[in-house]
Design a protein around this motif. Structure first.
Motif, PDB file in Angstrom:
ATOM      1  N   ALA A  49      10.186 -18.425  46.907  1.00  9.32           N
ATOM      2  CA  ALA A  49      10.578 -18.618  45.397  1.00  9.32           C
ATOM      3  C   ALA A  49      11.582 -17.683  44.900  1.00  9.32           C
ATOM      4  O   ALA A  49      12.785 -17.949  45.135  1.00  9.32           O
ATOM      5  CB  ALA A  49       9.509 -18.883  44.595  1.00  9.32           C
ATOM      6  N   SER A  50      11.517 -16.957  45.681  1.00  7.06           N
ATOM      7  CA  SER A  50      13.086 -16.173  45.737  1.00  7.06           C
ATOM      8  C   SER A  50      13.458 -16.380  46.475  1.00  7.06           C
ATOM      9  O   SER A  50      15.287 -16.213  46.138  1.00  7.06           O
ATOM     10  CB  SER A  50      12.239 -14.173  46.151  1.00  7.06           C
ATOM     11  N   LEU A  51      13.595 -16.679  47.905  1.00  2.00           N
ATOM     12  CA  LEU A  51      15.078 -17.297  48.122  1.00  2.00           C
ATOM     13  C   LEU A  51      15.078 -18.555  47.356  1.00  2.00           C
ATOM     14  O   LEU A  51      17.041 -18.417  48.193  1.00  2.00           O
ATOM     15  CB  LEU A  51      14.452 -17.977  49.768  1.00  2.00           C
ATOM     16  N   SER A  52      14.578 -19.410  46.919  1.00  2.00           N
ATOM     17  CA  SER A  52      15.371 -20.638  46.302  1.00  2.00           C
ATOM     18  C   SER A  52      15.687 -19.867  45.149  1.00  2.00           C
ATOM     19  O   SER A  52      17.231 -20.460  44.834  1.00  2.00           O
ATOM     20  CB  SER A  52      13.824 -21.239  45.455  1.00  2.00           C
ATOM     21  N   SER A 284      -1.838  -5.596  42.669  1.00  2.00           N
ATOM     22  CA  SER A 284      -1.769  -5.731  43.809  1.00  2.00           C
ATOM     23  C   SER A 284      -0.781  -5.913  44.563  1.00  2.00           C
ATOM     24  O   SER A 284       0.882  -5.264  44.182  1.00  2.00           O
ATOM     25  CB  SER A 284      -2.740  -7.172  44.622  1.00  2.00           C
ATOM     26  N   ILE A 285      -1.008  -5.487  46.017  1.00  2.00           N
ATOM     27  CA  ILE A 285       1.042  -5.306  46.728  1.00  2.00           C
ATOM     28  C   ILE A 285       1.701  -6.652  46.889  1.00  2.00           C
ATOM     29  O   ILE A 285       2.456  -6.293  46.918  1.00  2.00           O
ATOM     30  CB  ILE A 285       0.675  -5.179  48.489  1.00  2.00           C
ATOM     31  N   ALA A 286       0.843  -7.999  46.732  1.00  2.00           N
ATOM     32  CA  ALA A 286       1.857  -8.891  46.682  1.00  2.00           C
ATOM     33  C   ALA A 286       1.954  -8.943  44.911  1.00  2.00           C
ATOM     34  O   ALA A 286       3.069  -9.535  45.239  1.00  2.00           O
ATOM     35  CB  ALA A 286       0.647  -9.978  46.858  1.00  2.00           C
ATOM     36  N   GLU A 287       1.639  -8.465  43.879  1.00  2.00           N
ATOM     37  CA  GLU A 287       2.235  -8.395  42.618  1.00  2.00           C
ATOM     38  C   GLU A 287       3.617  -7.306  43.031  1.00  2.00           C
ATOM     39  O   GLU A 287       3.925  -7.621  42.087  1.00  2.00           O
ATOM     40  CB  GLU A 287       0.671  -7.460  41.720  1.00  2.00           C
ATOM     41  N   LEU A 288       3.608  -6.516  43.027  1.00  4.52           N
ATOM     42  CA  LEU A 288       4.990  -5.300  43.272  1.00  4.52           C
ATOM     43  C   LEU A 288       5.438  -6.771  44.365  1.00  4.52           C
ATOM     44  O   LEU A 288       7.274  -6.494  44.023  1.00  4.52           O
ATOM     45  CB  LEU A 288       3.691  -3.962  44.075  1.00  4.52           C
ATOM     46  N   ASP A 289       5.412  -6.805  45.817  1.00  2.00           N
ATOM     47  CA  ASP A 289       5.823  -7.420  46.464  1.00  2.00           C
ATOM     48  C   ASP A 289       7.456  -8.116  45.912  1.00  2.00           C
ATOM     49  O   ASP A 289       7.659  -8.716  45.615  1.00  2.00           O
ATOM     50  CB  ASP A 289       6.103  -8.354  47.681  1.00  2.00           C
ATOM     51  N   ARG A 290       6.500  -9.315  44.537  1.00  2.00           N
ATOM     52  CA  ARG A 290       6.920 -10.598  43.736  1.00  2.00           C
ATOM     53  C   ARG A 290       8.183  -9.664  42.964  1.00  2.00           C
ATOM     54  O   ARG A 290       9.099 -10.161  42.706  1.00  2.00           O
ATOM     55  CB  ARG A 290       6.561 -10.758  43.146  1.00  2.00           C
ATOM     56  N   ARG A 291       7.600  -8.736  42.151  1.00  2.00           N
ATOM     57  CA  ARG A 291       8.438  -7.369  40.938  1.00  2.00           C
ATOM     58  C   ARG A 291       9.032  -7.001  41.747  1.00  2.00           C
ATOM     59  O   ARG A 291      10.480  -7.631  41.514  1.00  2.00           O
ATOM     60  CB  ARG A 291       7.257  -6.920  40.709  1.00  2.00           C
ATOM     61  N   ARG A 292       9.256  -6.497  43.063  1.00  2.00           N
ATOM     62  CA  ARG A 292      10.753  -6.200  43.686  1.00  2.00           C
ATOM     63  C   ARG A 292      11.677  -7.071  43.732  1.00  2.00           C
ATOM     64  O   ARG A 292      12.645  -6.934  44.155  1.00  2.00           O
ATOM     65  CB  ARG A 292      10.044  -5.606  45.143  1.00  2.00           C
ATOM     66  N   ASP A 293      11.112  -8.281  44.653  1.00  2.00           N
ATOM     67  CA  ASP A 293      12.205  -9.353  44.815  1.00  2.00           C
ATOM     68  C   ASP A 293      12.442  -9.954  44.169  1.00  2.00           C
ATOM     69  O   ASP A 293      13.793 -10.519  43.621  1.00  2.00           O
ATOM     70  CB  ASP A 293      11.039 -10.315  45.875  1.00  2.00           C
ATOM     71  N   ASP A 294      11.956 -10.224  42.914  1.00  2.00           N
ATOM     72  CA  ASP A 294      12.607 -10.668  41.626  1.00  2.00           C
ATOM     73  C   ASP A 294      13.903  -9.660  41.165  1.00  2.00           C
ATOM     74  O   ASP A 294      15.024 -10.365  41.150  1.00  2.00           O
ATOM     75  CB  ASP A 294      11.178 -10.755  40.529  1.00  2.00           C
ATOM     76  N   PHE A 295      13.602  -8.527  41.282  1.00  2.00           N
ATOM     77  CA  PHE A 295      14.708  -7.974  40.776  1.00  2.00           C
ATOM     78  C   PHE A 295      15.731  -7.205  41.650  1.00  2.00           C
ATOM     79  O   PHE A 295      17.005  -7.619  41.285  1.00  2.00           O
ATOM     80  CB  PHE A 295      14.431  -6.112  40.743  1.00  2.00           C
ATOM     81  N   LEU A 296      15.027  -7.788  43.500  1.00  2.00           N
ATOM     82  CA  LEU A 296      16.332  -7.333  43.941  1.00  2.00           C
ATOM     83  C   LEU A 296      17.126  -8.514  43.948  1.00  2.00           C
ATOM     84  O   LEU A 296      18.770  -8.515  44.476  1.00  2.00           O
ATOM     85  CB  LEU A 296      15.810  -7.909  45.996  1.00  2.00           C
ATOM     86  N   VAL A 297      17.105 -10.283  43.842  1.00  2.00           N
ATOM     87  CA  VAL A 297      17.704 -11.455  43.626  1.00  2.00           C
ATOM     88  C   VAL A 297      18.542 -10.679  42.300  1.00  2.00           C
ATOM     89  O   VAL A 297      19.749 -11.401  42.616  1.00  2.00           O
ATOM     90  CB  VAL A 297      16.751 -12.427  43.220  1.00  2.00           C
ATOM     91  N   GLU A 298      18.293 -10.593  41.281  1.00  2.00           N
ATOM     92  CA  GLU A 298      18.897 -10.378  40.566  1.00  2.00           C
ATOM     93  C   GLU A 298      19.963  -9.358  41.013  1.00  2.00           C
ATOM     94  O   GLU A 298      21.806  -9.513  40.273  1.00  2.00           O
ATOM     95  CB  GLU A 298      18.314  -9.954  38.799  1.00  2.00           C
ATOM     96  N   LEU A 299      19.790  -8.022  40.820  1.00  2.00           N
ATOM     97  CA  LEU A 299      20.667  -6.931  42.057  1.00  2.00           C
ATOM     98  C   LEU A 299      21.403  -7.177  42.773  1.00  2.00           C
ATOM     99  O   LEU A 299      22.718  -7.490  42.378  1.00  2.00           O
ATOM    100  CB  LEU A 299      19.824  -5.946  42.267  1.00  2.00           C
ATOM    101  N   LEU A 300      21.179  -8.904  44.230  1.00  2.00           N
ATOM    102  CA  LEU A 300      22.249  -9.008  44.613  1.00  2.00           C
ATOM    103  C   LEU A 300      22.852  -9.810  44.405  1.00  2.00           C
ATOM    104  O   LEU A 300      24.289  -9.394  44.154  1.00  2.00           O
ATOM    105  CB  LEU A 300      21.760  -9.623  46.026  1.00  2.00           C
ATOM    106  N   GLY A 301      22.771 -10.052  43.624  1.00  2.00           N
ATOM    107  CA  GLY A 301      23.747 -10.864  42.147  1.00  2.00           C
ATOM    108  C   GLY A 301      24.752  -9.782  41.500  1.00  2.00           C
ATOM    109  O   GLY A 301      26.150 -10.070  41.712  1.00  2.00           O
TER     110      GLY A 301
END
Length: 317
Positions: A49-52, A284-301
């Motif tokens: 989802a993050s990669l997409s 959970s770690i999975a929840e924190l991973d997703r939160r981090r990934d969503d943030f990184l996608v926007e930050l990379l932009g």
């Protein structure tokens, strides 16, 4: 590049797999753990989802992945081999020597090691040791673009140049490290901050949450665009870095830093663990991973928008 061969499918290995698949590259993986295929496919599904959202290359499909039955099978058609076995020197030497024996001598072998120097990794490779280099990424590998490339005693310039081109094909930003050094570049910088953070917790100066807030809402915001030196260049006003060093340079001699890490006592461990669990707030770690990934996608932009010279810098790093 048509095929990436990934040896070892822990967090970093799976990160390489997800990144390659998102770039339309076929992946052949090998891991002796029988549960590895299931874990890898779950990892890729979670990251997709993050990669997409970040943007997929033409032909990108999560099912362009095959698990091999042996090292030999894994590297037969490889354009690039990425080793990710646990950070134990003897084990890495053993696996890299085996890869050196069974892979075509023209195929580059990158090690994801975060600490070992490439000359240490090449010692038991007898066929083409120069093609074994450090290619150190950052977690999550499927989103963060930096990869540190380091050559060893047997490595020639053309090996590094080939590596630069191959990792750029995976949408990475290769940083060629000029000299071998334990920990390479970025980890040494992060570990310096980590040591100071542990001292601040150990001495009761701040909690883990307070230290993270200092980075998130302060220096971290500037670092994500300008890094360390350019940030300080602006601190000098119109005269830039020269004035900054003249004004603040003498303070560097003050005993601000602790330099060495504090002893990792049970008390310090508990402070750090309890602080992190408080910050996680039951997520959970999975929840924190997703939160981090969503943030990184926007930050990379944002980084890509405000740092257009990155394209020009590719030729240097």
């Amino acid at each position: 590049m048509k095929q990436l061969s990934v040896i070892g499918t822990g967090v970093i290995g799976n990160g390489w797999i997800a990144r390659a698949l998102a770039q339309g590259v076929h992946v052949v993986a090998f891991d002796p753990d029988p549960s590895a295929p299931e874990r890898t496919r779950a990892f890729v599904d979670n990251a997709w989802a993050s990669l997409s959202a970040h943007g997929l290359a033409p032909g990108a499909r999560p099912d362009n992945l095959r698990f091999a039955s042996s090292l030999e099978d894994a590297v037969q058609e490889a354009d690039l081999i990425q080793e990710n076995v646990p950070e134990r020197l003897a084990l890495k030497r053993e696996i890299l020597a085996a890869l050196d024996r069974c892979a075509d001598p023209s195929v580059l072998i990158g090690s994801s090691t975060s600490g070992f120097k490439p000359s240490e990794l090449q010692t038991e490779c007898t066929r083409a040791p120069g093609r074994v280099i450090v290619a150190h990424p950052f977690n999550p590998v499927y989103l963060l673009p930096l990869v540190e490339l380091v050559g060893g005693n047997a490595t020639e310039a053309h090996h590094i140049e080939r590596g630069r081109a191959l990792y750029q094909r995976l949408a990475m930003r290769p940083l060629v490290v000029r000299k071998e050094i334990e920990g390479h570049l970025a980890d040494r910088l992060m570990e310096a901050l980590w040591r100071e953070a542990l001292h601040l917790v150990n001495d009761g100066v701040a909690t883990t949450e307070e230290i993270d807030a200092a980075v998130v809402y302060g220096c971290g915001l500037r670092w994500s665009l300008m890094g360390t030196f350019l940030t300080f260049h602006l601190a000098g006003g119109d005269a830039g870095m020269r004035h900054m060093l003249e004004q603040f340079g003498p303070a560097l001699k003050l005993p601000w830093t602790k330099l060495e890490a504090p002893e990792l006592t049970n008390e310090l461990i508990e402070r750090v663990v309890q602080g992190c669990e408080h910050q996680a707030a039951g997520r959970s770690i999975a929840e924190l991973d997703r939160r981090r990934d969503d943030f990184l996608v926007e930050l990379l932009g944002l980084v890509q928008k405000y740092w257009p010279e990155a394209e020009r810098l590719e030729g240097r790093i």
